[in-house]
Motif scaffolding. Structure first.
Motif, PDB file in Angstrom:
ATOM      1  N   LEU A 112      19.987  63.207  31.485  1.00  0.00           N
ATOM      2  CA  LEU A 112      21.196  62.384  31.349  1.00  0.00           C
ATOM      3  C   LEU A 112      21.309  61.359  32.477  1.00  0.00           C
ATOM      4  CD1 LEU A 112      23.794  65.084  30.247  1.00  0.00           C
ATOM      5  CD2 LEU A 112      23.054  63.090  28.904  1.00  0.00           C
ATOM      6  N   ALA A 113      21.006  61.768  33.703  1.00  0.00           N
ATOM      7  CA  ALA A 113      21.083  60.842  34.836  1.00  0.00           C
ATOM      8  C   ALA A 113      20.124  59.670  34.649  1.00  0.00           C
ATOM      9  CB  ALA A 113      20.793  61.578  36.139  1.00  0.00           C
ATOM     10  N   ILE A 124      27.900  62.894  35.608  1.00  0.00           N
ATOM     11  CA  ILE A 124      26.769  63.581  34.965  1.00  0.00           C
ATOM     12  C   ILE A 124      26.994  65.093  34.961  1.00  0.00           C
ATOM     13  CG2 ILE A 124      24.303  64.153  35.209  1.00  0.00           C
ATOM     14  CD1 ILE A 124      24.724  61.304  34.165  1.00  0.00           C
TER      15      ILE A 124
END
Length: 192
Positions: A112-113, A124
């Motif tokens: 995701l980051a 996040i």
């Protein structure tokens, strides 16, 4: 959670895999102990891209164990980039480890980051916690991934903040993690 992930995400442990065969995941990240057999549940999954990583759920080098390495993080980030090429309507990541709490949630956080570089580390980790309420991301994976993504320690700090929150909500977890050789995570969380 104010922002949605750019793809569907499911996180689970091995015992939960049977319930996700019909999910239609486009990408499966399978994280297993080095000597664990491939879960039979994958026989019920449809066509998908798959990355299998094998390392132990530890946070420090330990004789006889394989700690998460930079090469593992490079592989999972490359897998995340591949996921981002999938049409948004079809892109769905299923990530699992043994319990669906530590290695899987750290891996999800790093993917995701990478996919959302403008979202803060706190954002996040809040997203990870929203997706998997019992998340306890493996700090070693987060340290290596933070460095790889150039997040300057922010992902590590946000992980420790999540650990502290989990300890406040589940007071027993600190003793459990210490018994598992993860006292370094407890110390970092208490130092906040």
């Amino acid at each position: 959670m104010t922002q949605a992930p750019p793809f569907g995400i499911t996180v689970c442990g091995i015992e939960e895999l049977d319930g996700h065969g019909a999910l239609g995941a486009s990408h499966v990240l399978s994280i297993l102990d080095p000597d664990h057999p491939v879960p039979e549940a994958f026989g019920t999954f449809g066509e998908h891209e798959k990355l299998e990583l094998r390392f132990d759920d530890i946070v420090d080098e330990t004789p006889g164990k394989l700690a998460p390495q930079a090469a593992h993080v490079e592989q999972l980030l490359a897998f995340g980039r591949n996921l981002m090429t999938e049409p948004k309507s079809r892109a769905h990541l299923l990530v699992h480890c043994h319990a669906g709490i530590s290695r899987s949630t750290a891996s999800m956080a790093l993917i995701l980051a990478q996919a959302m570089p403008d979202l803060s580390a706190e954002g996040i980790l809040a997203m990870v916690h929203g997706i998997r309420e019992k998340a306890w991301p493996n700090i070693r994976l987060m340290e290596v991934g933070d460095a790889s993504l150039g997040r300057q320690g922010t992902l590590v700090a946000a992980t420790s903040a999540l650990h502290r929150l989990q300890m406040e909500r589940r007071p027993h977890i600190a003793a459990f993690m210490e018994d598992c050789g993860r006292a370094r995570e407890i110390s970092a969380a208490l130092a906040l």
